[in-house]
Scaffold this active site. Structure first.
Site, PDB file in Angstrom:
ATOM      1  N   LYS A 239       0.711  -1.243   0.320  1.00 38.69           N
ATOM      2  CA  LYS A 239       0.174  -0.035   0.327  1.00 38.69           C
ATOM      3  C   LYS A 239       1.326   1.131  -0.058  1.00 38.69           C
ATOM      4  O   LYS A 239       1.224   1.665   1.292  1.00 38.69           O
ATOM      5  CB  LYS A 239      -0.900  -0.362   1.015  1.00 38.69           C
ATOM      6  CG  LYS A 239      -2.148   0.838   1.183  1.00 38.69           C
ATOM      7  CD  LYS A 239      -2.321   1.656   2.776  1.00 38.69           C
ATOM      8  CE  LYS A 239      -0.948   3.142   2.709  1.00 38.69           C
ATOM      9  NZ  LYS A 239      -1.209   4.384   2.339  1.00 38.69           N
TER      10      LYS A 239
ATOM     11  N   GLU B 191      11.643   0.589   8.919  1.00 39.69           N
ATOM     12  CA  GLU B 191      12.139   1.429   8.872  1.00 39.69           C
ATOM     13  C   GLU B 191      11.939   3.159   9.180  1.00 39.69           C
ATOM     14  O   GLU B 191      10.417   3.478   8.126  1.00 39.69           O
ATOM     15  CB  GLU B 191      12.855   1.601   7.355  1.00 39.69           C
ATOM     16  CG  GLU B 191      12.937   0.712   6.668  1.00 39.69           C
ATOM     17  CD  GLU B 191      14.934   0.797   7.070  1.00 39.69           C
ATOM     18  OE1 GLU B 191      15.213   1.651   7.994  1.00 39.69           O
ATOM     19  OE2 GLU B 191      15.021  -0.479   6.910  1.00 39.69           O
TER      20      GLU B 191
ATOM     21  N   CYS C 145      14.586  10.700   5.963  1.00 40.75           N
ATOM     22  CA  CYS C 145      14.487   9.909   6.858  1.00 40.75           C
ATOM     23  C   CYS C 145      15.994  10.000   7.152  1.00 40.75           C
ATOM     24  O   CYS C 145      15.914  10.355   8.975  1.00 40.75           O
ATOM     25  CB  CYS C 145      13.650   8.300   6.816  1.00 40.75           C
ATOM     26  SG  CYS C 145      15.301   7.360   5.891  1.00 40.75           S
TER      27      CYS C 145
ATOM     28  N   GLU D 210      11.713  15.787  13.855  1.00 43.93           N
ATOM     29  CA  GLU D 210      11.886  15.844  12.633  1.00 43.93           C
ATOM     30  C   GLU D 210      12.123  16.580  12.061  1.00 43.93           C
ATOM     31  O   GLU D 210      10.779  16.734  12.171  1.00 43.93           O
ATOM     32  CB  GLU D 210      11.140  14.733  11.612  1.00 43.93           C
ATOM     33  CG  GLU D 210      12.063  12.585  11.496  1.00 43.93           C
ATOM     34  CD  GLU D 210      12.480  11.767  11.131  1.00 43.93           C
ATOM     35  OE1 GLU D 210      10.546  12.362  11.063  1.00 43.93           O
ATOM     36  OE2 GLU D 210      11.748  11.549   9.918  1.00 43.93           O
TER      37      GLU D 210
HETATM   38  P1  NAP Z   1       3.892   8.017   8.361  1.00 40.29           P
HETATM   39  O1  NAP Z   1       2.563   9.243   7.968  1.00 40.29           O
HETATM   40  O2  NAP Z   1       3.627   7.223   8.613  1.00 40.29           O
HETATM   41  O3  NAP Z   1       2.858   7.296   6.839  1.00 40.29           O
HETATM   42  C1  NAP Z   1       3.451   6.315   6.303  1.00 40.29           C
HETATM   43  C2  NAP Z   1       2.698   5.183   5.496  1.00 40.29           C
HETATM   44  O4  NAP Z   1       1.991   4.333   6.720  1.00 40.29           O
HETATM   45  C3  NAP Z   1       1.769   5.640   4.235  1.00 40.29           C
HETATM   46  O5  NAP Z   1       1.613   4.657   3.336  1.00 40.29           O
HETATM   47  C4  NAP Z   1       0.823   6.486   5.211  1.00 40.29           C
HETATM   48  O6  NAP Z   1      -0.474   6.717   4.218  1.00 40.29           O
HETATM   49  C5  NAP Z   1       0.497   4.827   6.201  1.00 40.29           C
HETATM   50  N1  NAP Z   1      -0.250   5.219   7.517  1.00 40.29           N
HETATM   51  C6  NAP Z   1      -0.570   6.514   8.548  1.00 40.29           C
HETATM   52  N2  NAP Z   1      -1.547   6.545   9.056  1.00 40.29           N
HETATM   53  C7  NAP Z   1      -1.644   5.041   8.998  1.00 40.29           C
HETATM   54  C8  NAP Z   1      -2.439   3.455  10.243  1.00 40.29           C
HETATM   55  N3  NAP Z   1      -3.122   3.837  10.715  1.00 40.29           N
HETATM   56  N4  NAP Z   1      -2.458   2.547   9.658  1.00 40.29           N
HETATM   57  C9  NAP Z   1      -1.927   2.384   8.362  1.00 40.29           C
HETATM   58  N5  NAP Z   1      -1.004   3.285   7.717  1.00 40.29           N
HETATM   59  C10 NAP Z   1      -0.993   3.767   7.548  1.00 40.29           C
HETATM   60  O7  NAP Z   1       4.643   8.593   7.186  1.00 40.29           O
HETATM   61  P2  NAP Z   1       4.845   9.758   6.332  1.00 40.29           P
HETATM   62  O8  NAP Z   1       4.794  10.807   6.799  1.00 40.29           O
HETATM   63  O9  NAP Z   1       3.951   9.436   5.371  1.00 40.29           O
HETATM   64  O10 NAP Z   1       6.664   9.838   6.020  1.00 40.29           O
HETATM   65  C11 NAP Z   1       7.499  10.391   6.828  1.00 40.29           C
HETATM   66  C12 NAP Z   1       8.168   8.965   7.972  1.00 40.29           C
HETATM   67  O11 NAP Z   1       8.894   8.236   7.006  1.00 40.29           O
HETATM   68  C13 NAP Z   1       8.939  10.236   8.339  1.00 40.29           C
HETATM   69  O12 NAP Z   1       9.166  10.149   9.819  1.00 40.29           O
HETATM   70  C14 NAP Z   1      10.373   9.409   7.416  1.00 40.29           C
HETATM   71  O13 NAP Z   1      11.978   9.714   8.470  1.00 40.29           O
HETATM   72  C15 NAP Z   1       9.788   8.157   7.437  1.00 40.29           C
HETATM   73  N6  NAP Z   1      10.629   6.792   6.737  1.00 40.29           N
HETATM   74  C16 NAP Z   1      11.541   6.894   6.827  1.00 40.29           C
HETATM   75  C17 NAP Z   1      12.535   5.950   5.872  1.00 40.29           C
HETATM   76  C18 NAP Z   1      13.114   4.493   6.875  1.00 40.29           C
HETATM   77  O14 NAP Z   1      13.890   4.147   5.886  1.00 40.29           O
HETATM   78  N7  NAP Z   1      13.784   4.957   8.244  1.00 40.29           N
HETATM   79  C19 NAP Z   1      12.359   6.147   5.018  1.00 40.29           C
HETATM   80  C20 NAP Z   1      11.890   7.128   4.557  1.00 40.29           C
HETATM   81  C21 NAP Z   1      10.738   7.688   5.209  1.00 40.29           C
HETATM   82  P3  NAP Z   1      -1.502   7.665   3.879  1.00 40.29           P
HETATM   83  O15 NAP Z   1       0.044   8.575   3.928  1.00 40.29           O
HETATM   84  O16 NAP Z   1      -1.892   6.827   2.133  1.00 40.29           O
HETATM   85  O17 NAP Z   1      -1.957   8.115   4.664  1.00 40.29           O
END
Ligand code: NAP
Length: 485
Positions: free
Chosen positions: A179, A255, A289, A386
């Protein structure tokens, strides 16, 4: 979307069981550079996610039974198609995510490099023999695919975060359901189109796009047919999803978020440190990230370093990522801009000094000016959360002990960077930093040959490298007895 050379890469619905699937409702995907709608996609439901899992489950036994070399050929065909269509995939990615075109094409090459890497690693999944306790027995260890893998990925790398997981899963013999983030589903669907063209059998690679992340996430974390769940995203959501996986005791890889320190010691090559910081801080407008979040500089070189840094920042060009020579595109949405605004204003209230930037280019745009804040302290929100924006938050330190203490004073442990030319210090600091990845005189560390992942609340599991397949394989011990005559 007239600029795509291959219009068939623009897809409008989820893909499972080798078919494009319709839905009752749909949603728009917009370009963060100008707010224009670039695509409309069918909005999948929890029932659809169950169908995608069923498709992956049905395809599993055939895919797992194929020789690794055969699975590798599929992955290589997929990799070649991604590179053949790099320009189109890059454009699609820039249009939905905002990063400059050169970075977007770089992400496609980076994603494809994981397909190549794991196609090769698939052929090197070795077992083991262990000396037995008696002559009557032999002890053998084999590795087998864990089963159906489900994944949830973020918007900041719409191609590579999927490629990194799918490449390892498929190479290991697992089938896969992902997803993607609702803000950036088009890159994921274009990947599915190319997987289809590569001949990857129906049900092996499936994509479910939806605005209801919670409902889809519930299926992917709770369905007993899913053996392994891999998540890239925020620490907050990752913790929640790991809890949901506990009910069926799934294998989990996380991650999560980071809070990377970037240490500049007095003995560093300051010009190289500025170059490294520019790459690590401003890539994807600061929305990665592994982006530097805190810059810690030895107090006796702080002024010189800050002057050089501001000179480099003044040359950055901000704009629509599809225009030539743009270095920084828009932030992903209004909420992202508001969060950066709040972190900066709170830091200033707490005593930080704004040296440049600190606002959007114009009131309603998502283009955030490159910003430098000095006199930041580690207690401020901007040093503990962050930032996810183009903001350099400068702190100073007096000696190596304090530098390490400040660098480690966070709940996160993904990436860290430091610049020094002193070999003794390089070893001491590298070993003392509590991070999964450390760039030493390097501002960019990620590539498929190296293990990507964090410690502490940045998660667990590794992607890429010879370790990356382990996350998708079970170890099975065979005890062969009755060998005495
Ligand atoms: P996020 O809000 O956690 O969303 C990530 C994914 O989770 C999206 O597909 C989102 O879907 C989904 N999601 C959100 N709420 C959910 C729930 N309650 N149940 C199931 N899925 C859910 O993070 P983001 O803002 O998109 O991404 C940024 C974050 O990712 C930052 O913290 C960054 O550091 C981290 N990141 C980490 C890495 C690594 O390798 N460590 C790499 C890249 C990014 P929707 O967007 O469709 O709502």
């Amino acid at each position: 979307m007239g600029k795509l050379q291959d219009q068939a890469l623009l897809k409008h619905s989820s893909y499972w069981q080798g078919n494009w699937q319709s839905a009752e409702r749909s949603f728009n995907v917009t370009n963060p550079a100008n707010g224009e709608i670039i695509g409309t996609v069918a909005d999948a439901t929890a029932a659809d996610a169950e169908k995608a899992v069923a498709a992956a489950d049905t395809a599993l036994s055939d895919w797992a039974a194929r020789p690794a070399a055969e699975r590798a050929k599929f992955l290589m065909r997929w990799q070649q198609l991604m590179l053949q269509h790099q320009d189109d995939l890059g454009l699609l990615l820039t249009l939905e995510q905002g990063k400059p075109l050169a970075e977007a094409k770089g992400e496609i090459a980076y994603g494809a490099s994981y397909l190549e890497w794991f196609a090769e690693e698939a052929k090197r999944v070795y077992g083991d023999t262990i000396p037995a306790k008696s002559n009557d027995q032999r002890i053998i260890v084999i590795k087998q695919p864990v089963g159906v893998v489900a994944a949830i990925t973020p918007w900041n790398f719409p191609n590579a975060m999927i490629a990194r997981k799918a490449a390892a899963a498929l190479a290991a013999g697992c089938t896969f359901v992902v997803k993607p983030a609702q803000l950036t589903p088009l890159s994921a669907l274009a990947m599915a189109e190319l997987a289809d063209r590569a001949g990857i059998p129906a049900g092996v690679f499936n994509v479910v796009v939806s605005t209801d992340a919670k409902a889809i996430g519930k299926v992917l974390t709770e369905d007993p047919r899913v053996a392994k769940f891999s998540f890239t995203g925020s620490t907050k959501i990752g913790k929640q999803l790991a809890k949901q996986c506990a009910g069926t005791v799934k294998r989990v890889s996380l991650e999560l978020g980071g809070n990377a320190p970037f240490l500049v010691f007095a003995d560093a090559d300051l010009d190289a440190a500025v170059d490294g910081l520019m790459a690590s801080k401003f890539r994807n407008a600061g929305q990665t990230c592994v982006c530097t979040n805190r810059v810690l500089v030895a107090e006796n070189v702080l002024d010189e370093f800050t002057t050089k840094l501001q000179q480099a920042i003044s040359k950055l060009k901000i704009g629509d990522g599809t225009y030539d020579e743009v270095d920084i595109g828009p932030l992903i949405n209004t909420e992202a801009c508001t969060k950066v605004d709040e972190l900066i204003s709170t830091a200033v209230t707490q005593g930080a000094q704004l040296k440049c930037g600190g606002k959007r280019q114009s009131d309603n745009s998502l283009f955030y000016l490159p910003t430098v804040l000095s006199k930041v302290t580690n207690q401020m929100d901007i040093a503990q959360q962050e930032i996810f924006g183009p903001v350099v938050a400068l702190q100073s330190f007096s000696d190596e002990t304090q530098a390490i203490q400040l660098a480690n004073a966070t709940e996160f442990g993904l990436a860290a960077y430091f610049y020094s030319r002193d070999i003794g210090r390089i070893w001491r600091v590298a070993e003392a930093l509590q991070y999964g990845m450390v760039g030493i005189n390097e501002g960019m560390v990620s590539n498929p040959t190296a293990p990507f992942g964090g410690v502490k609340q940045s998660g667990y599991g590794r992607e890429g490298s010879k370790y990356g397949l382990d996350d998708y394989m079970d170890i099975k011990y065979l005890c062969l007895g009755g060998l005495d005559k």
